[in-house]
Design a protein around this motif. Structure first.
Motif, PDB file in Angstrom:
ATOM      1  N   MET A  80      36.001  20.565 -95.752  1.00  0.00           N
ATOM      2  CA  MET A  80      36.455  19.375 -94.521  1.00  0.00           C
ATOM      3  C   MET A  80      37.077  18.111 -94.378  1.00  0.00           C
ATOM      4  SD  MET A  80      34.123  21.031 -92.197  1.00  0.00           S
ATOM      5  CE  MET A  80      33.377  20.025 -91.034  1.00  0.00           C
ATOM      6  N   ASP A  81      37.166  17.463 -95.654  1.00  0.00           N
ATOM      7  CA  ASP A  81      37.690  16.879 -95.760  1.00  0.00           C
ATOM      8  C   ASP A  81      39.355  16.773 -95.981  1.00  0.00           C
ATOM      9  OD1 ASP A  81      37.221  17.593 -98.149  1.00  0.00           O
ATOM     10  OD2 ASP A  81      37.767  16.476 -99.636  1.00  0.00           O
ATOM     11  N   SER A  82      40.420  17.679 -96.671  1.00  0.00           N
ATOM     12  CA  SER A  82      41.101  18.217 -95.873  1.00  0.00           C
ATOM     13  C   SER A  82      41.398  18.193 -94.066  1.00  0.00           C
ATOM     14  CB  SER A  82      41.701  19.789 -96.602  1.00  0.00           C
ATOM     15  OG  SER A  82      41.428  20.393 -95.830  1.00  0.00           O
ATOM     16  N   LEU A  83      40.720  17.962 -93.547  1.00  0.00           N
ATOM     17  CA  LEU A  83      40.846  18.394 -92.071  1.00  0.00           C
ATOM     18  C   LEU A  83      41.313  16.692 -91.902  1.00  0.00           C
ATOM     19  CD1 LEU A  83      37.826  19.989 -91.032  1.00  0.00           C
ATOM     20  CD2 LEU A  83      39.954  21.101 -91.567  1.00  0.00           C
ATOM     21  N   PRO A  84      42.311  16.732 -90.488  1.00  0.00           N
ATOM     22  CA  PRO A  84      42.839  15.849 -89.910  1.00  0.00           C
ATOM     23  C   PRO A  84      41.628  15.479 -89.141  1.00  0.00           C
ATOM     24  CG  PRO A  84      44.400  17.495 -89.255  1.00  0.00           C
ATOM     25  CD  PRO A  84      43.463  17.787 -90.275  1.00  0.00           C
ATOM     26  N   HIS A  85      41.124  13.879 -89.346  1.00  0.00           N
ATOM     27  CA  HIS A  85      39.811  13.209 -88.892  1.00  0.00           C
ATOM     28  C   HIS A  85      39.863  11.457 -89.426  1.00  0.00           C
ATOM     29  CE1 HIS A  85      38.557  13.356 -93.653  1.00  0.00           C
ATOM     30  NE2 HIS A  85      37.966  12.743 -93.412  1.00  0.00           N
ATOM     31  N   ASP A  86      38.550  11.220 -88.017  1.00  0.00           N
ATOM     32  CA  ASP A  86      38.471  10.000 -88.318  1.00  0.00           C
ATOM     33  C   ASP A  86      37.068   9.873 -89.213  1.00  0.00           C
ATOM     34  OD1 ASP A  86      40.919   9.224 -86.716  1.00  0.00           O
ATOM     35  OD2 ASP A  86      39.546   9.896 -84.803  1.00  0.00           O
ATOM     36  N   GLU A  87      36.479  10.137 -88.714  1.00  0.00           N
ATOM     37  CA  GLU A  87      35.454   9.960 -89.267  1.00  0.00           C
ATOM     38  C   GLU A  87      34.488  11.447 -89.717  1.00  0.00           C
ATOM     39  OE1 GLU A  87      30.737   7.645 -88.256  1.00  0.00           O
ATOM     40  OE2 GLU A  87      32.651   8.711 -86.880  1.00  0.00           O
ATOM     41  N   LEU A  88      33.652  11.339 -91.465  1.00  0.00           N
ATOM     42  CA  LEU A  88      32.903  12.595 -91.439  1.00  0.00           C
ATOM     43  C   LEU A  88      31.375  12.536 -92.241  1.00  0.00           C
ATOM     44  CD1 LEU A  88      33.739  15.467 -92.369  1.00  0.00           C
ATOM     45  CD2 LEU A  88      34.538  15.209 -95.427  1.00  0.00           C
ATOM     46  N   LEU A  89      30.396  13.018 -91.631  1.00  0.00           N
ATOM     47  CA  LEU A  89      29.317  12.862 -91.514  1.00  0.00           C
ATOM     48  C   LEU A  89      28.576  13.684 -91.618  1.00  0.00           C
ATOM     49  CD1 LEU A  89      28.120  10.971 -88.342  1.00  0.00           C
ATOM     50  CD2 LEU A  89      29.505  12.096 -88.474  1.00  0.00           C
ATOM     51  N   ASP A  90      27.245  13.848 -91.873  1.00  0.00           N
ATOM     52  CA  ASP A  90      26.437  14.930 -92.004  1.00  0.00           C
ATOM     53  C   ASP A  90      26.031  15.084 -91.287  1.00  0.00           C
ATOM     54  OD1 ASP A  90      24.124  13.441 -92.653  1.00  0.00           O
ATOM     55  OD2 ASP A  90      23.861  13.793 -94.410  1.00  0.00           O
ATOM     56  N   GLN A  91      26.045  16.557 -90.656  1.00  0.00           N
ATOM     57  CA  GLN A  91      25.027  16.896 -89.373  1.00  0.00           C
ATOM     58  C   GLN A  91      23.749  15.389 -88.579  1.00  0.00           C
ATOM     59  OE1 GLN A  91      24.978  20.500 -87.210  1.00  0.00           O
ATOM     60  NE2 GLN A  91      22.631  20.811 -86.766  1.00  0.00           N
ATOM     61  N   ARG A  92      22.867  15.297 -90.049  1.00  0.00           N
ATOM     62  CA  ARG A  92      21.261  14.876 -89.447  1.00  0.00           C
ATOM     63  C   ARG A  92      21.852  13.898 -89.436  1.00  0.00           C
ATOM     64  NH1 ARG A  92      20.810  14.802 -94.557  1.00  0.00           N
ATOM     65  NH2 ARG A  92      19.832  16.899 -94.469  1.00  0.00           N
ATOM     66  N   SER A  93      22.889  12.712 -89.804  1.00  0.00           N
ATOM     67  CA  SER A  93      23.124  11.063 -89.000  1.00  0.00           C
ATOM     68  C   SER A  93      23.762  11.332 -87.892  1.00  0.00           C
ATOM     69  CB  SER A  93      23.723  10.665 -90.066  1.00  0.00           C
ATOM     70  OG  SER A  93      23.778  10.974 -91.743  1.00  0.00           O
ATOM     71  N   ALA A  94      25.089  12.831 -87.956  1.00  0.00           N
ATOM     72  CA  ALA A  94      25.146  12.870 -86.338  1.00  0.00           C
ATOM     73  C   ALA A  94      24.034  13.088 -85.605  1.00  0.00           C
ATOM     74  CB  ALA A  94      26.068  13.863 -86.340  1.00  0.00           C
ATOM     75  N   LEU A  95      23.699  14.082 -85.232  1.00  0.00           N
ATOM     76  CA  LEU A  95      22.112  13.811 -84.164  1.00  0.00           C
ATOM     77  C   LEU A  95      21.496  13.157 -84.474  1.00  0.00           C
ATOM     78  CD1 LEU A  95      21.576  18.098 -84.899  1.00  0.00           C
ATOM     79  CD2 LEU A  95      22.938  16.247 -83.131  1.00  0.00           C
ATOM     80  N   ARG A  96      20.865  12.289 -85.326  1.00  0.00           N
ATOM     81  CA  ARG A  96      19.821  11.001 -85.089  1.00  0.00           C
ATOM     82  C   ARG A  96      20.981   9.770 -84.546  1.00  0.00           C
ATOM     83  NH1 ARG A  96      16.968  10.984 -91.354  1.00  0.00           N
ATOM     84  NH2 ARG A  96      15.949  12.849 -90.439  1.00  0.00           N
ATOM     85  N   ARG A  97      22.155  10.084 -84.349  1.00  0.00           N
ATOM     86  CA  ARG A  97      22.993   8.494 -83.788  1.00  0.00           C
ATOM     87  C   ARG A  97      23.050   9.060 -82.462  1.00  0.00           C
ATOM     88  NH1 ARG A  97      28.711   7.934 -85.187  1.00  0.00           N
ATOM     89  NH2 ARG A  97      28.377   7.304 -87.505  1.00  0.00           N
ATOM     90  N   LEU A  98      22.792  10.700 -81.753  1.00  0.00           N
ATOM     91  CA  LEU A  98      22.578  11.038 -80.683  1.00  0.00           C
ATOM     92  C   LEU A  98      21.446  11.015 -80.178  1.00  0.00           C
ATOM     93  CD1 LEU A  98      25.457  13.649 -80.844  1.00  0.00           C
ATOM     94  CD2 LEU A  98      25.038  11.450 -79.678  1.00  0.00           C
ATOM     95  N   GLY A  99      20.217  10.223 -81.052  1.00  0.00           N
ATOM     96  CA  GLY A  99      18.911  10.376 -80.244  1.00  0.00           C
ATOM     97  C   GLY A  99      18.247  11.543 -80.878  1.00  0.00           C
TER      98      GLY A  99
END
Length: 317
Positions: A248-267
């Motif tokens: 995943m870190d080789s993909l062009p990206h601005d931010e890399l995070l796990d799904q747990r953190s991403a979904l908690r950010r989204l409620g």
């Protein structure tokens, strides 16, 4: 033949697994399909994200039979929904949902032009974009692994070279590897993701997948098969799904995070359960809230879906 070619034919060729009637849900479950209750909760998080970003189009790449699209449309019919997969438009998909048939693997449909003000989601797409598989030989030289599509038997082919070798030198070095160690060369996944970003005029793109980062690469590789919900030896004959985790870190990206953190950010927080007072006041609402809480817990679980990685890229041209 090299694994990459055999893998492409097994999943996307004539009669390939993803063109068969059962579709992906017949062999494995994802956050979006195949597991009861998860799709609506994930869709709710994505719709909230779109509203917060002021986005008006939702694009689902490698969308199976459109399960997540249907949930997003049900939650907000004003959102333009577009699905992309290798099969013709499935029956039963809500009429306003748009559909483009893709060639499969890393290739995007030609009619997909520039998409603006969009949230583009590739949920478990890149892990089934076929890539070269290499193995370190006794001289510590990474060599292409060849596979017999009829039975999955393998032997070592030529030394890895060119762009694939350069990718490994940068992202998955083999200088200290032991004989027998494996590499799944992520270059085709990087290129597929970059091509998708190139179709996005403005908005946010997120790749969600099984993944790893440099320093945590699996020495034995991750190539595996799934048939009817069970792990099986990967045989590229069209009888099973074939997948490998994504660097995943080789993909062009601005931010890399796990799904747990991403979904908690989204409620989405699986630790919150409805109170028993709701059960007394409104049993139906309680059961609905309990189901949503259980789905949220599954989507964010450690050792499970919560460990998926999200590579997020924002595009403004």
């Amino acid at each position: 033949m090299p694994w990459q070619q055999a893998w492409q034919a097994a999943l996307y060729g004539p009669g390939g697994l993803y063109r068969q009637p059962a579709g992906p849900a017949g062999h494995f479950a994802t956050s979006a399909q195949g597991a009861p209750g998860l799709g609506p909760v994930l869709a709710g998080a994505l719709v909230r994200w779109m509203h917060a970003e002021g986005l008006t189009t939702f694009v689902d790449v490698g969308c199976g039979r459109g399960e997540l699209l249907a949930h997003v449309h049900a939650l907000d019919p004003a959102v333009r929904c577009l699905g992309i997969d290798v099969v013709p438009r499935p029956e039963g998909l809500p009429g306003p949902v748009e559909w483009l048939e893709s060639p499969g693997g890393p290739d995007l449909p030609t009619p997909l032009g520039g998409v603006a003000d969009a949230l583009v989601v590739a949920n478990e797409w890149l892990d089934v974009v076929p890539c070269p598989v290499a193995e370190v030989d006794d001289a510590r030289v990474p060599r292409v692994v060849l596979v017999d599509p009829a039975d999955g038997s393998e032997r070592l082919g030529p030394a890895l070279d060119g762009p694939d070798l350069r990718w490994c030198q940068r992202f998955w070095p083999t200088a200290e590897a032991s004989p027998g160690d494996r590499v799944e060369v992520g270059r085709p996944r990087d290129e597929a993701w970059a091509a998708l970003l190139g179709r996005l005029v403005s908005g946010v793109a997120v790749a969600v997948d099984y993944g790893h980062v440099r320093g945590d690469r699996p020495a034995a590789g991750t190539l595996t098969g799934f048939r009817a919900g069970h792990h099986v030896v990967p045989v590229p004959d069209g009888s099973c799904d074939i997948t490998a985790h994504v660097a995943m870190d080789s993909l062009p990206h601005d931010e890399l995070l796990d799904q747990r953190s991403a979904l908690r950010r989204l409620g989405v927080d699986g630790s919150v359960r409805p109170g028993y007072e709701l059960a007394r006041a409104d049993p139906t609402a309680y059961l609905r809230a309990l189901g949503e809480a259980s789905a949220a817990a599954a989507l964010t679980a450690r050792g499970g879906l919560g460990d998926f990685l999200w590579a997020v890229t924002r595009v403004r041209r």
